[in-house]
Design a protein around this motif. Structure first.
Motif, PDB file in Angstrom:
ATOM      1  N   LEU A 168     -18.905  -3.521 -90.657  1.00 37.60           N
ATOM      2  CA  LEU A 168     -19.926  -4.405 -90.088  1.00 37.60           C
ATOM      3  C   LEU A 168     -19.696  -4.589 -88.591  1.00 37.60           C
ATOM      4  N   ALA A 169     -18.426  -4.814 -88.224  1.00 34.67           N
ATOM      5  CA  ALA A 169     -18.088  -5.064 -86.818  1.00 34.67           C
ATOM      6  C   ALA A 169     -18.437  -3.869 -85.937  1.00 34.67           C
ATOM      7  N   ALA A 170     -18.225  -2.662 -86.461  1.00 32.10           N
ATOM      8  CA  ALA A 170     -18.514  -1.447 -85.687  1.00 32.10           C
ATOM      9  C   ALA A 170     -20.000  -1.352 -85.359  1.00 32.10           C
ATOM     10  N   VAL A 171     -20.849  -1.789 -86.279  1.00 32.70           N
ATOM     11  CA  VAL A 171     -22.302  -1.690 -86.078  1.00 32.70           C
ATOM     12  C   VAL A 171     -22.798  -2.754 -85.105  1.00 32.70           C
ATOM     13  N   ILE A 172     -22.253  -3.987 -85.181  1.00 34.60           N
ATOM     14  CA  ILE A 172     -22.763  -5.075 -84.319  1.00 34.60           C
ATOM     15  C   ILE A 172     -21.975  -5.218 -83.011  1.00 34.60           C
ATOM     16  N   GLY A 173     -20.967  -4.352 -82.809  1.00 32.70           N
ATOM     17  CA  GLY A 173     -20.287  -4.301 -81.522  1.00 32.70           C
ATOM     18  C   GLY A 173     -19.086  -5.206 -81.363  1.00 32.70           C
ATOM     19  N   ALA A 174     -18.532  -5.708 -82.467  1.00 30.00           N
ATOM     20  CA  ALA A 174     -17.322  -6.539 -82.391  1.00 30.00           C
ATOM     21  C   ALA A 174     -16.111  -5.623 -82.555  1.00 30.00           C
ATOM     22  N   THR A 175     -15.692  -5.003 -81.464  1.00 30.25           N
ATOM     23  CA  THR A 175     -14.704  -3.916 -81.555  1.00 30.25           C
ATOM     24  C   THR A 175     -13.299  -4.300 -81.080  1.00 30.25           C
ATOM     25  N   THR A 176     -13.132  -5.519 -80.567  1.00 32.25           N
ATOM     26  CA  THR A 176     -11.810  -5.933 -80.078  1.00 32.25           C
ATOM     27  C   THR A 176     -11.011  -6.549 -81.232  1.00 32.25           C
ATOM     28  N   ARG A 177      -9.842  -5.971 -81.514  1.00 32.81           N
ATOM     29  CA  ARG A 177      -9.026  -6.458 -82.633  1.00 32.81           C
ATOM     30  C   ARG A 177      -8.229  -7.691 -82.236  1.00 32.81           C
ATOM     31  N   LYS A 178      -8.261  -8.697 -83.095  1.00 37.05           N
ATOM     32  CA  LYS A 178      -7.456  -9.902 -82.935  1.00 37.05           C
ATOM     33  C   LYS A 178      -6.625 -10.093 -84.201  1.00 37.05           C
ATOM     34  N   ASP A 179      -5.868 -11.170 -84.258  1.00 38.05           N
ATOM     35  CA  ASP A 179      -5.039 -11.429 -85.441  1.00 38.05           C
ATOM     36  C   ASP A 179      -5.886 -12.016 -86.562  1.00 38.05           C
ATOM     37  N   GLY A 180      -6.311 -11.157 -87.526  1.00 39.93           N
ATOM     38  CA  GLY A 180      -7.100 -11.622 -88.661  1.00 39.93           C
ATOM     39  C   GLY A 180      -8.594 -11.584 -88.452  1.00 39.93           C
ATOM     40  N   TYR A 181      -9.069 -11.046 -87.321  1.00 41.99           N
ATOM     41  CA  TYR A 181     -10.516 -10.934 -87.098  1.00 41.99           C
ATOM     42  C   TYR A 181     -10.803  -9.939 -85.974  1.00 41.99           C
ATOM     43  N   LEU A 182     -12.082  -9.633 -85.779  1.00 47.40           N
ATOM     44  CA  LEU A 182     -12.519  -8.767 -84.686  1.00 47.40           C
ATOM     45  C   LEU A 182     -13.520  -9.548 -83.832  1.00 47.40           C
ATOM     46  N   GLU A 183     -13.658  -9.151 -82.570  1.00 48.16           N
ATOM     47  CA  GLU A 183     -14.492  -9.920 -81.644  1.00 48.16           C
ATOM     48  C   GLU A 183     -15.225  -8.981 -80.705  1.00 48.16           C
ATOM     49  N   GLY A 184     -16.427  -9.395 -80.286  1.00 46.94           N
ATOM     50  CA  GLY A 184     -17.167  -8.635 -79.291  1.00 46.94           C
ATOM     51  C   GLY A 184     -18.663  -8.804 -79.430  1.00 46.94           C
ATOM     52  N   ASN A 185     -19.373  -8.667 -78.302  1.00 50.47           N
ATOM     53  CA  ASN A 185     -20.842  -8.668 -78.281  1.00 50.47           C
ATOM     54  C   ASN A 185     -21.434  -9.962 -78.853  1.00 50.47           C
ATOM     55  N   GLY A 186     -20.692 -11.073 -78.674  1.00 47.80           N
ATOM     56  CA  GLY A 186     -21.196 -12.360 -79.162  1.00 47.80           C
ATOM     57  C   GLY A 186     -20.908 -12.629 -80.627  1.00 47.80           C
ATOM     58  N   TRP A 187     -20.084 -11.762 -81.247  1.00 49.95           N
ATOM     59  CA  TRP A 187     -19.785 -11.908 -82.680  1.00 49.95           C
ATOM     60  C   TRP A 187     -18.283 -12.038 -82.915  1.00 49.95           C
ATOM     61  N   LEU A 188     -17.937 -12.797 -83.935  1.00 45.72           N
ATOM     62  CA  LEU A 188     -16.590 -12.806 -84.502  1.00 45.72           C
ATOM     63  C   LEU A 188     -16.737 -12.320 -85.952  1.00 45.72           C
ATOM     64  N   VAL A 189     -15.880 -11.404 -86.376  1.00 44.19           N
ATOM     65  CA  VAL A 189     -15.982 -10.862 -87.739  1.00 44.19           C
ATOM     66  C   VAL A 189     -14.622 -10.989 -88.426  1.00 44.19           C
ATOM     67  N   SER A 190     -14.574 -11.698 -89.547  1.00 49.64           N
ATOM     68  CA  SER A 190     -13.322 -11.850 -90.300  1.00 49.64           C
ATOM     69  C   SER A 190     -13.575 -11.551 -91.774  1.00 49.64           C
ATOM     70  N   TRP A 191     -12.582 -11.835 -92.613  1.00 47.12           N
ATOM     71  CA  TRP A 191     -12.693 -11.440 -94.027  1.00 47.12           C
ATOM     72  C   TRP A 191     -11.903 -12.388 -94.922  1.00 47.12           C
ATOM     73  N   CYS A 192     -12.163 -12.294 -96.228  1.00 44.04           N
ATOM     74  CA  CYS A 192     -11.611 -13.241 -97.206  1.00 44.04           C
ATOM     75  C   CYS A 192     -10.463 -12.702 -98.056  1.00 44.04           C
ATOM     76  N   VAL A 193     -10.197 -11.436 -98.094  1.00 43.09           N
ATOM     77  CA  VAL A 193      -9.192 -10.852 -98.997  1.00 43.09           C
ATOM     78  C   VAL A 193      -9.513 -11.212-100.452  1.00 43.09           C
ATOM     79  N   GLY A 194     -10.761 -10.926-100.864  1.00 43.70           N
ATOM     80  CA  GLY A 194     -11.162 -11.264-102.233  1.00 43.70           C
ATOM     81  C   GLY A 194     -11.243 -12.772-102.430  1.00 43.70           C
ATOM     82  N   HIS A 195     -10.813 -13.242-103.595  1.00 44.02           N
ATOM     83  CA  HIS A 195     -10.863 -14.683-103.908  1.00 44.02           C
ATOM     84  C   HIS A 195      -9.724 -15.405-103.175  1.00 44.02           C
ATOM     85  N   LEU A 196     -10.030 -15.910-101.971  1.00 42.29           N
ATOM     86  CA  LEU A 196      -9.029 -16.677-101.212  1.00 42.29           C
ATOM     87  C   LEU A 196      -8.735 -18.000-101.913  1.00 42.29           C
ATOM     88  N   ALA A 197      -9.790 -18.589-102.455  1.00 45.23           N
ATOM     89  CA  ALA A 197      -9.646 -19.896-103.108  1.00 45.23           C
ATOM     90  C   ALA A 197     -10.153 -19.809-104.534  1.00 45.23           C
TER      91      ALA A 197
END
Length: 699
Positions: free
Chosen positions: A15-44
């Protein structure tokens, strides 16, 4: 900034590659006005029983039923780091909106909403709802984000499903385990599924084969058969009467017939064919398909629809052509594309049927893992068949008369192979092809009514009625899909046991808990119930093993999705059933030895007060939710060249210490005696040594 939360990191990256969030951070990606993270399945997930009351850590009849007034969600121990990332991002001042990009289905909705609520987030929500991970589908999805409120019903249904499973699992499992002194895992869908298998085995075991006899006539170019006869002597008498009698053609019927192509795959029909043709379990097929989805080669896996939507009609011929060119088995076979056969908006629910994507064109198909490649080819084959021409043939039925008795024969002449040519070419490439559903009927010679035929021979063929077949994953999935169907309302959206997304997991749990075994017989793998499975179904009351009741619950969950039933009414029904079960259920007399002999109890678990029993590799707490174990070959004991005995473990459990002789010293190479002290921190079991004081104060 807008925050997108996916279910897995691999999906988040796509998803991040398509919307331009290409900068890697700790636990998420960032760029082009977007932050993209994930849940690792059932987090809770829903909290364990002892979170509501510490006394619930022990399994006691007097505590039942356990019916939480206010439900609690907790984050898994191994997932707290990623939850902390999401919580920080969700509540960051610069985040103005949160997009739920978890899998577009009931469970995906629950995964996101659980995290959103636990994180205390109040930011506006939107929903990304896509059926393909292709770049074009992702772009279109983000251009048409939907209001999250549109999916409140889906969230309610998902939460009700989770709570119902928790209530039935916790209460019924504890009730029957305590009453029958065994750990007996019981589930809302698991137990009725097990009941289907146990019932089938009972039918097989009580089946009495009945012999029958058929008289056949050998005629020029074909043979004709009489009706089945129960009496062998009568069959032999008919055979004798036919020898030397005239054979006259009484009736010749010719009909042109057509066999429509099969519909596209939903998840369950794909799992069934993959089991029958490729030998994969339902879980393996789902895993392979999920990987293909994330690699953008197949559409969304967890679908219960077998059709496509009208907006896909225009691009379908291009996709079919791409798929045909990528599949080696279709070489030399003309391809057609009848889009109308697979388009039906009314029969598509949350997602359309499973099909390959256009990314097939540039993919390294030979480089795919074997399982993924096989499932992709099966999905491709079904698409090509589904849009192909019908299979047309002429069928001839002939009735002849001999010695006053009628005999019949059928013949078939293929006029146009249609989709069956593709199907046959695909099957020819499989290592172990299953036999065709019906033997290929030969064409009959030209015959006319009133014609006399020479008789070249007669025979009496003996047969026996056959018992029902053992379930395979293919046939069990079909039975789960249709269980209780006859008694459900005609307009019921969901029928049967479980959903396409959950059935594979149910089968795997039945296997892992020892209730079900996979046994290979010739080329098929049969599902066989264990001794304890038969015993469990024997003592379970009807409401816990009835496919109809569980199918009705699935129907009600779909009503909750549509806003036609309140979650409170659904949960009240589940609670009332469990309250009545606990109050009225009585242990069935004479069942003391119904289950496998109980393991000898060595002592009480220091964590939960459950029974600790000896198994081959160690001494285990018999409470399944408790992980306490003293291993026989742990590094600590192995270094001292000793194994803990039953007597030693009994002392450790009772007093926390045990006198042990003949311990080996790595330093001196000699043996010594000492007191072993048990040290358990609730997660890990450890030991330390205490030595006797010698005279003079030395140790």
């Amino acid at each position: 900034m807008k925050l997108v939360i996916a279910e897995k990191s691999s999906v988040a990256q796509s998803l991040a590659a398509v919307i331009g969030a290409t900068t890697r951070k700790d636990g998420y990606l960032e760029g082009n006005g977007w932050l993209v993270s994930w849940c690792v399945g059932h987090l809770a997930g829903l909290a364990d029983a002892d979170v509501y009351n510490p006394n619930y850590a022990k399994w006691r009849y007097d505590d039942l039923p356990i019916l939480p007034e206010h439900w609690q969600m907790v984050v898994g121990k191994d997932k707290k780091k990623q939850f902390a990332v999401l919580k920080q991002l969700m509540n960051a001042p610069n985040v103005t909106e949160v997009v739920n990009a978890c899998d577009a289905g009931r469970e995906g909705e629950l995964i996101f909403r659980s995290v959103y609520e636990l994180a205390g987030c109040t930011k506006p929500m939107k929903r990304l709802w896509i059926s393909s991970m292709e770049d074009s589908a992702i772009r279109e999805g983000f251009a048409n984000l939907r209001p999250s409120a549109d999916y409140d019903g889906l969230r309610d249904a998902a939460l009700c499903r989770a709570k119902a499973d928790w209530l039935v699992g916790i209460n019924a499992t504890r009730l029957f385990s305590v009453l029958y002194h065994r750990t007996l895992n019981i589930g809302r869908v698991m137990s009725p599924t097990l009941a289907l298998i146990v019932q089938r085995e009972a039918e097989i075991n009580t089946f009495q084969p009945v012999p029958f006899y058929t008289v056949t006539l050998e005629l020029p170019g074909f043979s004709a058969s009489g009706e089945r006869m129960a009496d062998k002597a009568a069959a032999e008498q008919l055979k004798a009467a036919c020898q030397g009698a005239d054979v006259t053609v009484k009736k010749v019927e010719r009909r042109d017939k057509s066999e429509k192509p099969p519909a596209l795959y939903d998840l369950t029909t794909l799992q069934r064919d993959a089991n029958r043709l490729l030998g994969y379990t339902a879980q393996q097929t789902l895993d392979y398909l999920q990987n293909l989805y994330e690699k953008k080669l197949c559409t969304y896996p967890r679908t219960d629809s077998r059709y496509l939507t009208s907006d896909m009609a225009e691009g379908l011929p291009v996709l079919v052509n791409l798929v045909a060119n990528a599949m080696p088995f279709r070489k030399g076979i003309a391809i057609s594309c009848d889009a109308g056969a697979v388009i039906n908006d009314k029969k598509v629910t949350d997602h359309h049927a499973v099909i390959p994507t256009c990314n097939l064109q540039n993919a390294d198909l030979p480089g795919l893992p074997v399982g993924e490649k096989a499932v992709l080819e099966l999905v491709a084959q079904r698409l090509l068949c589904a849009v192909a021409d019908p299979h047309t043939y002429a069928e001839t039925a002939v009735t002849v008369e001999c010695a006053g008795t009628e005999f019949t024969a059928k013949g078939k002449t293929v006029k146009r192979p249609g989709w069956l040519a593709l199907d046959a070419a695909y099957r020819a490439g499989l290592k172990s092809t299953e036999p065709d559903k019906e033997a290929e009927e030969k064409s009959l010679p030209e015959l006319t009514e009133g014609q006399n035929l020479p008789l070249s021979g007669t025979a009496v063929k003996e047969g026996k009625t056959t018992p029902p077949k053992h379930f395979t994953e293919d046939t069990l999935l079909s039975a789960m899909e249709t269980a209780g169907k006859a008694d459900m309302p005609e307009d019921a959206e969901r029928k049967g046991l479980g959903t396409p997304a959950t059935r594979a997991g149910i089968l795997e749990k039945l296997v892992s808990t020892g209730f079900l075994e996979r046994k290979k017989s010739k080329k098929t793998v049969q599902l066989m119930p264990s001794h304890d499975a038969v015993s469990l179904i024997t003592v379970l009351p009807e409401q816990l093993q009835s496919p109809l009741l569980t199918a009705e619950w699935e129907h009600r969950l779909s009503e909750i999705e549509r806003g036609e039933l309140s979650p409170e009414d659904f949960m009240a029904g589940i609670s009332a059933m469990l309250q009545e079960l606990v109050e009225t259920y009585q242990v069935i007399k004479g069942t003391e030895y119904l289950f496998s002999p109980p393991r000898e109890v060595v002592g009480k678990c220091p964590r939960c007060c459950g029974d600790v029993a000896e198994l081959q590799k160690g001494f285990f707490c018999q409470n399944e939710s408790c992980k306490f174990v003293i291993w026989k070959n742990s590094k600590w004991w192995a270094a001292k060249k000793k194994q803990p005995t039953k007597a030693v473990v009994a002392a450790l459990l009772k007093d926390g210490r045990a006198r042990v002789t003949g311990l080996y010293s790595e330093k001196t190479g000699k043996t010594y005696d000492a007191t072993v002290v048990l040290e358990d921190d609730g997660q890990y079991v450890g030991f330390k040594l205490e030595f006797d004081r010698q005279e003079g104060g030395k140790r």
